[in-house]
Write a protein that holds these residues in place. Structure first.
Motif: not given
Length: 97
Positions: A16-19, A24-26, A51-60
Motif C-alpha cells: 500500500l505504501a508503494g501504491k 502520487d507520482a501519476a 500508479g502500481r506497486a510490486s509485492l515488494s512495494g516498489e512503486p511504478a
C-alpha cells in the motif's frame, strides 16, 4: 497475532505504501501533462496513466499506450525545456547566448 498474520500485515502495508507513492507520482505527471494541454484519459491524447506497486512495494507508473502525436509534443517540450536550462546555465557562467 500469529507470525503469519504479522508478516501478511507488513506485506500489505509495504504494498500500500508503494501504491500510494506511485499514485502520487501519476497524479503529479497528470498535472504536468495538463499544463502541456495533454489530457489523461482521452484516447486521442493519453488514454491511460495509473500508479502500481510490486509485492515488494516498489512503486511504478504505468503509462499505457500513447499516440505518436502526443509523444512528439512531449519530446518537443522536453527538448525546449532542456535548451532553456542550458541557456540559463550559460548565462550564469557569464557566457553570451
Amino acid at each position: 497475532m500469529t507470525p503469519e498474520s504479522t508478516a501478511t500485515a507488513q506485506a500489505a502495508a509495504t504494498l500500500l505504501a508503494g501504491k500510494r507513492k506511485a499514485d502520487d507520482a501519476a497524479f503529479m505527471l497528470e498535472r504536468a501533462l495538463a499544463e502541456l494541454g495533454i489530457r489523461v484519459g482521452d484516447p486521442d491524447s493519453w488514454p491511460q496513466l495509473t500508479g502500481r506497486a510490486s509485492l515488494s512495494g516498489e512503486p511504478a507508473v504505468f503509462l499505457g499506450t500513447v499516440p505518436l502525436p502526443t509523444i512528439r509534443k512531449l519530446i518537443d517540450t522536453l527538448v525546449h525545456a532542456r535548451s532553456e536550462q542550458h541557456k540559463r546555465d550559460q548565462r550564469a557562467l557569464g557566457h553570451d547566448c
